[in-house]
Structures are given as structure tokens and as C-alpha cells.
Design a protein around this motif. Structure first.
Motif, PDB file in Angstrom:
ATOM      1  N   ALA A  52      63.189  55.588   4.517  1.00 58.32           N
ATOM      2  CA  ALA A  52      63.592  55.456   4.716  1.00 58.32           C
ATOM      3  C   ALA A  52      63.922  54.049   5.088  1.00 58.32           C
ATOM      4  N   ILE A  53      63.709  52.539   4.289  1.00 62.65           N
ATOM      5  CA  ILE A  53      63.480  51.478   4.417  1.00 62.65           C
ATOM      6  C   ILE A  53      63.058  51.529   2.928  1.00 62.65           C
ATOM      7  N   GLY A  54      63.196  51.795   1.749  1.00 63.32           N
ATOM      8  CA  GLY A  54      63.282  52.211   0.935  1.00 63.32           C
ATOM      9  C   GLY A  54      62.089  51.872   0.198  1.00 63.32           C
ATOM     10  N   GLY A  55      61.110  52.305   1.020  1.00 64.97           N
ATOM     11  CA  GLY A  55      59.467  52.551   0.084  1.00 64.97           C
ATOM     12  C   GLY A  55      58.582  51.220   0.974  1.00 64.97           C
ATOM     13  N   GLY A 180      56.566  43.712   5.210  1.00 67.91           N
ATOM     14  CA  GLY A 180      56.567  42.846   5.318  1.00 67.91           C
ATOM     15  C   GLY A 180      58.013  42.489   6.508  1.00 67.91           C
ATOM     16  N   VAL A 181      58.179  43.584   6.733  1.00 66.62           N
ATOM     17  CA  VAL A 181      59.928  43.760   7.230  1.00 66.62           C
ATOM     18  C   VAL A 181      59.847  43.363   8.765  1.00 66.62           C
ATOM     19  N   GLY A 182      60.741  42.495   9.332  1.00 68.90           N
ATOM     20  CA  GLY A 182      60.684  42.443  10.729  1.00 68.90           C
ATOM     21  C   GLY A 182      62.379  42.948  11.068  1.00 68.90           C
ATOM     22  N   GLY A 183      62.394  41.824  12.392  1.00 68.41           N
ATOM     23  CA  GLY A 183      63.586  41.976  12.436  1.00 68.41           C
ATOM     24  C   GLY A 183      63.916  43.570  13.164  1.00 68.41           C
ATOM     25  N   GLU A 184      65.252  44.026  13.172  1.00 72.00           N
ATOM     26  CA  GLU A 184      66.309  45.164  13.885  1.00 72.00           C
ATOM     27  C   GLU A 184      65.686  46.244  13.580  1.00 72.00           C
ATOM     28  N   VAL A 185      65.418  46.328  12.187  1.00 74.15           N
ATOM     29  CA  VAL A 185      64.470  47.440  11.392  1.00 74.15           C
ATOM     30  C   VAL A 185      63.039  48.046  11.628  1.00 74.15           C
ATOM     31  N   ARG A 186      62.354  46.838  12.075  1.00 73.11           N
ATOM     32  CA  ARG A 186      61.027  46.712  12.474  1.00 73.11           C
ATOM     33  C   ARG A 186      61.074  47.723  14.156  1.00 73.11           C
ATOM     34  N   ALA A 188      63.405  49.416  15.611  1.00 76.98           N
ATOM     35  CA  ALA A 188      64.186  50.417  15.479  1.00 76.98           C
ATOM     36  C   ALA A 188      63.277  51.525  14.955  1.00 76.98           C
ATOM     37  N   LEU A 189      62.231  51.402  13.879  1.00 73.17           N
ATOM     38  CA  LEU A 189      61.123  52.445  13.705  1.00 73.17           C
ATOM     39  C   LEU A 189      59.893  52.186  14.707  1.00 73.17           C
ATOM     40  N   GLY A 190      60.156  51.571  15.641  1.00 72.81           N
ATOM     41  CA  GLY A 190      58.652  51.199  16.434  1.00 72.81           C
ATOM     42  C   GLY A 190      59.154  51.794  17.330  1.00 72.81           C
ATOM     43  N   ARG A 191      60.131  52.057  18.192  1.00 74.35           N
ATOM     44  CA  ARG A 191      60.838  52.672  19.576  1.00 74.35           C
ATOM     45  C   ARG A 191      60.731  53.717  19.240  1.00 74.35           C
ATOM     46  N   PHE A 192      62.038  54.258  17.639  1.00 74.85           N
ATOM     47  CA  PHE A 192      61.485  55.900  17.366  1.00 74.85           C
ATOM     48  C   PHE A 192      60.122  56.819  17.737  1.00 74.85           C
ATOM     49  N   GLY A 193      59.425  55.882  16.968  1.00 71.52           N
ATOM     50  CA  GLY A 193      57.533  56.482  17.224  1.00 71.52           C
ATOM     51  C   GLY A 193      57.435  56.339  18.002  1.00 71.52           C
ATOM     52  N   LEU A 194      57.630  55.556  19.763  1.00 72.42           N
ATOM     53  CA  LEU A 194      57.612  55.702  20.396  1.00 72.42           C
ATOM     54  C   LEU A 194      58.502  56.225  21.640  1.00 72.42           C
ATOM     55  N   LEU A 195      59.399  56.631  21.543  1.00 70.66           N
ATOM     56  CA  LEU A 195      59.716  58.073  21.934  1.00 70.66           C
ATOM     57  C   LEU A 195      59.985  59.222  21.388  1.00 70.66           C
ATOM     58  N   GLU A 287      69.134  57.233  18.397  1.00 77.26           N
ATOM     59  CA  GLU A 287      69.900  56.505  19.128  1.00 77.26           C
ATOM     60  C   GLU A 287      68.985  55.489  18.148  1.00 77.26           C
ATOM     61  N   ALA A 288      67.332  55.330  18.233  1.00 72.42           N
ATOM     62  CA  ALA A 288      67.059  54.180  18.228  1.00 72.42           C
ATOM     63  C   ALA A 288      66.423  53.959  16.812  1.00 72.42           C
ATOM     64  N   LEU A 289      67.092  54.827  15.391  1.00 75.91           N
ATOM     65  CA  LEU A 289      67.199  55.073  14.155  1.00 75.91           C
ATOM     66  C   LEU A 289      68.556  54.253  13.736  1.00 75.91           C
ATOM     67  N   SER A 290      69.513  53.885  15.265  1.00 75.62           N
ATOM     68  CA  SER A 290      71.029  53.505  14.477  1.00 75.62           C
ATOM     69  C   SER A 290      70.593  52.431  14.011  1.00 75.62           C
ATOM     70  N   PRO A 291      70.288  51.226  13.942  1.00 76.46           N
ATOM     71  CA  PRO A 291      70.069  50.160  12.338  1.00 76.46           C
ATOM     72  C   PRO A 291      69.178  50.034  11.142  1.00 76.46           C
ATOM     73  N   LEU A 292      68.756  51.204  10.853  1.00 78.23           N
ATOM     74  CA  LEU A 292      68.709  51.937   9.997  1.00 78.23           C
ATOM     75  C   LEU A 292      69.904  52.404   9.208  1.00 78.23           C
ATOM     76  N   PRO A 293      69.868  52.143   7.346  1.00 79.65           N
ATOM     77  CA  PRO A 293      71.328  52.708   6.776  1.00 79.65           C
ATOM     78  C   PRO A 293      71.033  54.710   7.100  1.00 79.65           C
ATOM     79  N   ASP A 294      72.446  55.254   6.903  1.00 80.05           N
ATOM     80  CA  ASP A 294      72.029  56.522   6.879  1.00 80.05           C
ATOM     81  C   ASP A 294      72.380  57.047   5.764  1.00 80.05           C
ATOM     82  N   THR A 295      70.514  57.303   5.688  1.00 77.42           N
ATOM     83  CA  THR A 295      70.030  57.790   4.594  1.00 77.42           C
ATOM     84  C   THR A 295      69.756  59.766   4.643  1.00 77.42           C
TER      85      THR A 295
END
Length: 313
Positions: A52-55, A180-186, A188-195, A287-295
Motif C-alpha cells: 500500500a506504500i509502494g513496497g 523510513g516513511v513518517g508523517g500521516e502515512v505512518r 495512518a498505518l499505525g492507527r489502522f492496525g490498532l483499531l 477511515e484511518a486509511l484515508s491518507p493512503l492512495p486508493d489502491t
């Protein structure tokens, strides 16, 4: 999704190779774990989040590490819970004894350290240490709550987060650490996994009492008999303390106890309330995944989460 299946196939081969041992009982226990398989939810989360983040580099090592930690806790938990079966087979400690089962779990943890070392990412090592701590504390808190009858929504949320959700968060967020990705993508992934992990455990707890034993492949009511707090029993206790309290205190030992709890949950709408709570947590995860590209990979993560929604038959 062909590339996911290919990755899972490589994962199974790598796991099997990693768990080889010259000690027969260790080999047999881990062969059972590999052969039984399970749903491999945590490796799926790793591979889908990575794509989802390009590998991400070392995705296989992360997938192996989260499954090794999960499997080690299963070996230890089955002994603690006096479980009869695991993944359709007799629990390891019943076949090989308590000591062998515990030490085999420790063997898995040693393999985890080996795998994480390959990544060379100190932050990931630190995150796994934090998760291992949380898993241990979550299990102890679960026993503490039962012993003290300290039943509360706050404690329930702490338990399901520590014993299940934090590892799923690491499975998802770990790929961002590796890339090494930070910001809203990281985030988003963390929040999705937790929920998602919270919804996963809430559904598991719900089905432990309200599910079909044939579909589950095990008897129902294990949590009640072990004094474990669930959202369903908490709501029943709050609404019907004089009837439900004694059932919980005697760990549902009388013949009709479990069926009475099931009937109360159905007839009073408590079951539907819990279903709605699970559904709400699922939608928050999506909803937590919304910052990720729609793939296709983001949509596969969303589908994985929505599979945790449950409806009472």
C-alpha cells in the motif's frame, strides 16, 4: 490477489526453514504450528501494508517476526489457559508437557531476535521490545481483573489493546519504519492496525459466547469459565448485576449458566449493542486509511477489517 498469495507462499517456506531444529520435540511442535497454519492475519497485514506504500525493504523479516511473537504467545497462553486444542490439534503442552511447551515458545522468541537482527533497524528492535512488554502486561492485567473482579470498560480496552492490537499495529506501522516513511502515512498505518486489532479481539470475545461451537471448532464460553472480561459480559453485568454477577463469580459452572447468558444477550439487545460497537471500530479502522492512495492493497486492508463485522444469526 496473486502477489499476496505468492508472498504468503514464500513466507511459509521461510518460516518452515527458520523453525528447523535438531531437537525432536522442538521440531515436532513447530512443525505442527507451521502445518496448522492459521489465518496468517499478521503476515497478511505486513504484506498488504507494504504494498500500500509502494513496497518496503525487509518485509519478509517483519512478517516472520510478528508471526513468531504471536506463535510464542500462543504456546504460553494455551498452557496458562489450560486449553484443549490449538488450530484444531491437541495443545502442545498436553502432548509434550509444560516445560517443553514453554521452552519451545522461548525458542520462537530466539528466532524472532535472529530475524529482527537481519533488518539492522534499531527502531524496529525497540518497537518489538515495547510490544513484548505490552503483551505480557496485558495478560497479567487480564488475570488481575478476574481476581479482583475489577470489571470496567477502561480495563477491557486496556486488555484488548495490549494483548492483541499493539502487535497488529506493529505489523502495519513496521513497514513504514523499514521504509523510513513518517508523517500521516505512518500514523495512518499505525492507527489502522490498532483499531483493526481491537475490532479483531472484540469479535473473538463476542463469538466465544455467542458463536456456533461447530463453526468455531471449539466449545463456547471459555472466557467466562476463565473469568476473562469481555464487552458482552461487562454490559450484561452492568444491566443485570443480581443475575449475571453470581454466574460470573462461579465461572458458569452450572449447566444452564452459559445458555442463560446467551439468552439474556439476545433478548435484551445487548448482543446487538456489542455487534454495533464492533462495527463502529471496524469503520474507524477503515477511515484511518484515508491518507493512503486508493489502491487494490488499501482496499484489501479495508476488506480485511470489514470481515470482523458480525451479525447474530
Amino acid at each position: 490477489m496473486p502477489d499476496l498469495q505468492e508472498a504468503l507462499g514464500r513466507f511459509e517456506a521461510a518460516l518452515s526453514e527458520l523453525l528447523r531444529s535438531e531437537v525432536l520435540f522442538v521440531e515436532l511442535i513447530h512443525r505442527d504450528l507451521v502445518a496448522a497454519g492459521g489465518k496468517r492475519i499478521r503476515p497478511q497485514l505486513v504484506f498488504l501494508a507494504s504494498r500500500a506504500i509502494g513496497g518496503a525493504p525487509f518485509e519478509m523479516e517483519l512478517a516472520l517476526a510478528v508471526e513468531l511473537l504471536h506463535s510464542a504467545t500462543l504456546l504460553h497462553d494455551d498452557l496458562i489457559d489450560d486449553a484443549e486444542t490449538r488450530r484444531g490439534k491437541e495443545a502442545a503442552f498436553r502432548r509434550y508437557g509444560n516445560a517443553v511447551s514453554v521452552l519451545s515458545g522461548d525458542f520462537l522468541l530466539s528466532r524472532l531476535l535472529h530475524v529482527i537482527a537481519r533488518t539492522g533497524r534499531m527502531e524496529l528492535v525497540e518497537r518489538f521490545a515495547e510490544v513484548a512488554k505490552a503483551l505480557s502486561e496485558g495478560e497479567v492485567l487480564q488475570f488481575q481483573v478476574a481476581a479482583l473482579e475489577d470489571y470496567s470498560l477502561e480495563n477491557y480496552e486496556k486488555i484488548i489493546t495490549a494483548k492483541t492490537a499493539v502487535l497488529m499495529r506493529l505489523a502495519c506501522e513496521g513497514v513504514a519504519v523499514l521504509k523510513g516513511v513518517g508523517g500521516e502515512v505512518r500514523e495512518a498505518l499505525g492507527r489502522f492496525g490498532l483499531l483493526y486489532g481491537q475490532a479483531f479481539q472484540m469479535r473473538d470475545d463476542y463469538l466465544d459466547l455467542m458463536g456456533d461451537p461447530k463453526a468455531l471448532g471449539k466449545p463456547i464460553g471459555g472466557d467466562v469459565r476463565e473469568g476473562k472480561l469481555t464487552l458482552l459480559t461487562l454490559k450484561l453485568l452492568e444491566r443485570f448485576p443480581e443475575e449475571v454477577g453470581p454466574i460470573l463469580r462461579r465461572r458458569a459452572r452450572e449447566a444452564q449458566d452459559l445458555e442463560r447468558l446467551r439468552a439474556l444477550a439476545r433478548e435484551t439487545g445487548v448482543a446487538q449493542e456489542v455487534e454495533a460497537a464492533i462495527g463502529k471500530r471496524v469503520e474507524e479502522a477503515v477511515e484511518a486509511l484515508s491518507p493512503l492512495p486508493d489502491t487494490p492493497y488499501r482496499r484489501a486492508l479495508e476488506a480485511l477489517a470489514r470481515a470482523e463485522e458480525v451479525r447474530l444469526a
